[in-house]
Design an enzyme around this catalytic site. Structure first.
Site, short mmCIF file in Angstrom:
data_model
loop_
_atom_site.label_atom_id
_atom_site.label_comp_id
_atom_site.label_asym_id
_atom_site.label_seq_id
_atom_site.Cartn_x
_atom_site.Cartn_y
_atom_site.Cartn_z
N HIS A 189 -40.27 -7.84 16.98
CA HIS A 189 -39.91 -6.56 16.36
C HIS A 189 -40.43 -5.42 17.23
CE1 HIS A 189 -39.11 -9.00 12.80
NE2 HIS A 189 -38.67 -7.95 12.14
N GLU A 222 -48.11 -5.90 11.34
CA GLU A 222 -47.59 -7.01 10.53
C GLU A 222 -47.50 -8.30 11.34
OE1 GLU A 222 -43.97 -5.79 8.53
OE2 GLU A 222 -45.05 -4.39 7.23
N ASN A 225 -17.47 -18.41 -23.23
CA ASN A 225 -18.34 -19.19 -24.11
C ASN A 225 -19.54 -19.74 -23.35
OD1 ASN A 225 -17.44 -21.36 -22.62
ND2 ASN A 225 -16.02 -22.09 -24.19
N GLN A 236 -14.47 -25.10 -15.46
CA GLN A 236 -13.59 -25.49 -14.35
C GLN A 236 -12.93 -24.27 -13.71
OE1 GLN A 236 -13.45 -26.46 -17.51
NE2 GLN A 236 -11.35 -26.62 -18.31
N ASP A 246 -13.80 1.16 -27.73
CA ASP A 246 -13.32 -0.19 -27.45
C ASP A 246 -11.92 -0.18 -26.84
OD1 ASP A 246 -15.55 -1.52 -28.33
OD2 ASP A 246 -14.80 -1.74 -30.40
N TYR A 296 -12.45 -13.49 -15.72
CA TYR A 296 -12.34 -14.53 -16.75
C TYR A 296 -11.91 -13.90 -18.07
CZ TYR A 296 -12.94 -18.68 -19.45
OH TYR A 296 -12.68 -19.78 -20.25
N GLN A 339 -18.76 -3.69 -35.81
CA GLN A 339 -19.46 -4.66 -34.96
C GLN A 339 -19.72 -5.95 -35.73
OE1 GLN A 339 -19.78 -4.09 -31.53
NE2 GLN A 339 -18.43 -2.52 -32.36
N SER A 391 -22.23 -8.52 -29.88
CA SER A 391 -22.09 -7.06 -29.96
C SER A 391 -23.16 -6.41 -30.83
CB SER A 391 -20.73 -6.70 -30.58
OG SER A 391 -19.70 -7.07 -29.72
N HIS A 398 -17.19 -8.79 -35.53
CA HIS A 398 -16.95 -9.54 -34.29
C HIS A 398 -17.40 -10.99 -34.41
CE1 HIS A 398 -15.21 -7.13 -31.14
NE2 HIS A 398 -15.98 -6.10 -31.42
N GLU A 434 -26.32 -1.53 -27.43
CA GLU A 434 -25.08 -1.51 -26.64
C GLU A 434 -24.27 -0.24 -26.95
OE1 GLU A 434 -22.43 -4.57 -27.89
OE2 GLU A 434 -21.16 -4.46 -26.10
N HIS A 435 -24.05 0.01 -28.24
CA HIS A 435 -23.32 1.21 -28.69
C HIS A 435 -24.24 2.03 -29.57
CE1 HIS A 435 -20.13 -2.03 -28.48
NE2 HIS A 435 -19.59 -1.13 -27.69
#
Lengths: 431, 431
Positions: B420, B415, B214, B191, B361, B130, B259, B237, B262, B327-328
């Site tokens: 088995h 068990e 999103n 969709q 990046d 995506y 950052q 971020s 963003h 994250e960074h």
């Protein structure tokens, strides 16, 4: 009777597509109830755990008795028959030996631009292990969930197990001890997942929660995902067997029923090149169901979700099996390795006539927590990798940023991110 | 102004806990709308995609125009400035070289019990990628999502990208071509996720879907999870910088703002042992925000989610950073490797004064799709491992099952799983 298909039949494709598309799992709509339980545990901590345990597990629990202590574990171990303990020790040592080979390695190198690159693997700090109570309380699953975490180096290994009506299988505690579990709490359901994710006065929160559970547990894991990590949601067990005519039909029937006996929604599929062998397996399965103490469950699963598929070649069987992407796959044929080369999607494969799937449930070494419901198309069984994570590493000198920095600044400009570009260009100018 | 904390302050622990617990992401409640869109695509296929595209992306789409063909891609490449294409090529080749080293190896061995054990890695068959449309349509993200899949050996690499008002960044198509994307469709939103998961007349279904989006896209990914695999849900971020007093404050300010620019919910945290340096960075950040075309976004994020934390030692900074699990993480200090040894939780680490996060990046090589919102405690960045899965292998001879079979049968009995046990014992008797 299980479904009987032949790949040469006119209706085969439609019938096989029905097997692929069968939704065997009934998912109860418990999301709202679970959200309420989680909110209650977050608000009231231990008190909520005790109240919910009284309600769902039918006994009075005090905060002081939430933890299962060392003494109780030792007492449970003394209650276990020695042959079972001995078998559990063999299983644990074999599982540990297999998983120890999975530990991934760190890497570090410097490329021709002078950039230092690599990665480091580190264990997660704390893992939560959900163990179901009642009849689905399997000591083998304690080993299969906990040992990969211990091998990964996880320091806190926190087990939760419901004890409905105070009942607890002593072999489960023995398995926890063998596997190196560091904390055990007698609490289950969505309330246990909430406690592991958010913590209470007694239970410190963990970073990731693994282990199977009922619909409430599964819904709770989905709801806390993102706040902590979870493993995948396990569905009903599955087995596919690809067999030529050279097998004992009783062996293969027992293998198919060893999944059917788990649950009425379990799936067992035989692919064979030999129609007479297929008939013999069906007859044997019928006889074994009649004789089994779990015959009622096995029959329900075998008749609703069993299938016997005759094919012309083993290659056709492999292609159909790849579409099924089964949790377990036996290759009971003369040359299993040649057939394995054609298998693209399966959780665990068993090679040869002497390798029943059940050996993998207990003592082979590989994990028995495996992708179900065709998830083997994209997912793997539980392993050490589920309890470690990778940090990537990048090191630059003044020369290295002069070599690759201008391209980064160009792309930052193209994406309209000026501070990105500036953070690079400042170092180019002054570096 | 960002929050200013000192580890010696009385209120420090509470203030830092607030930073850790800040819920920066606003999750819209779109679950019901998304469920409806998914149902519509499952029922009406291509027709639903065209109708929903007309509604959400404001242009008329025919089934025939769903796919973006080779000609259109070539035309887009011709539209791109040569310096941008050149930078993209450098990025692609460096990303590919890094990820190629991550390809995991198969294993096979026979242990002392005569059991053949091992595992095989295989690529997933088809991956969906995506790519957001509009201002968040980043060619670098196309490379970072698609290249690991191609390196893994995924055959079908299916990209979906919305083209609101028919707008499409040509550099995104150039990146898709460079990364080896095999199919591209001009459709987005829930969709597109539904089409990738369930298929339509034009779009064959995939096995796993990755890439940011999103709230509609995130909700759709959660809803199709289990039917297909998904990557983790990415949040805003984040960057943490551990810096001593030996850095140029302008460099570190630019890194923090890279950052912040963003998104207003991005988080930037500076840990430093030098209070005067902290002051200088704050002054520089203010000046750079004033001068930046994205200053408004950067200011919103820096003031709401920025923090400058003074500590006594770099070890204290590492311990706080581990709680943040950013994250960074930049280690802008004299001996970054010594400090790295104390870092337990971070998505990507940058070593030394000349390694701005922005280099990662675009062109460093490691992936820029990384765990956010403290998920680095338990999760890793995107890698080749996300596009392969492991099948475990167990092979037994008649001797091998005699060696380990009895223990399996004992545990199956314990068990309460008779088939088995029988599947093992039949082979012991007759083996």
């Amino acid at each position: 009777m299980p479904a009987r298909l032949d790949i040469g039949d006119d209706g085969f494709e439609a019938a096989f597509a029905r097997i692929l598309g069968a939704k065997r799992e009934v998912t109860a709509e418990v999301g709202d109830a679970v959200a309420e339980i989680i909110a209650q545990v977050r608000a009231d901590g231990d008190d909520a755990l005790c109240a919910l345990t009284s309600r769902f597990d039918r006994f009075e629990l005090t905060k002081e008795a939430l933890a299962i202590g060392q003494d109780e574990v030792e007492a449970a171990v003394r209650d276990c028959p020695e042959d079972q303990l001995e078998a559990l020790r063999l299983a644990a040592s074999r599982i540990e030996a297999y998983h120890a080979r999975q530990l991934p390695e760190d890497a570090r190198w410097t490329d021709e631009a002078g950039v230092t690159l690599g990665w480091r693997w580190t264990p997660i700090d704390a893992a939560g292990l959900y163990v179901p109570g009642g009849t689905a309380s399997y000591p083998s699953s304690v080993l299969m969930n906990a040992i990969p975490a211990r091998v990964a180096g996880v320091e806190r290994l926190v087990m939760v197990v419901p004890t409905p009506d105070r009942a607890l299988n002593p072999l489960v505690l023995a398995a926890a001890k063998l596997a190196g579990v560091t904390e055990i709490y007698r609490v289950g359901g969505a309330q246990a997942i909430a406690a592991l994710a958010f913590g209470t006065q007694t239970i410190a929160p963990v970073d990731k929660i693994v282990g199977p559970g009922n619909a409430f547990v599964a819904a709770a894991k989905r709801q806390v995902f993102g706040h902590v990590g979870i493993d995948s949601i396990a569905g009903p067990s599955e087995i596919a067997v690809i067999a030529d005519g050279g097998n004992d039909p009783a062996w293969i029937a027992a293998d198919l029923l060893s999944q059917s006996e788990h649950d009425p929604s379990s799936q067992s599929v035989l692919f064979t090149t030999d129609a007479a062998f297929a008939d013999a397996v069906e007859r044997e399965a019928e006889a074994q169901i009649e004789a089994s103490p779990r015959g009622r469950i096995a029959r329900a699963a075998w008749e609703a979700n069993g299938a016997v598929v005759t094919v012309r070649t083993l290659g056709e069987a492999a292609a159909l099996s790849n579409r099924l992407a089964p949790e377990h796959l036996e290759l009971a044929v003369e040359d299993p390795d040649a057939l394995l080369a054609q298998i693209r999607h399966a959780g665990a494969v068993f090679l040869g006539r002497h390798a029943p799937e059940a050996i993998g449930d207990y003592v082979a070494g590989p994990d028995h927590v495996l992708p179900t419901a065709r998830a083997a198309r994209y997912a793997s069984g539980l392993s050490v990798l589920d309890f470690v994570k990778r940090t990537t590493v990048t090191g630059l000198t003044a020369d290295a940023i002069r070599a690759i920095g201008p391209a980064a600044a160009t792309l930052a400009d193209a994406e309209g991110l000026p501070s990105h570009a500036q953070s690079v260009r400042l170092r180019l100018e002054q570096g």
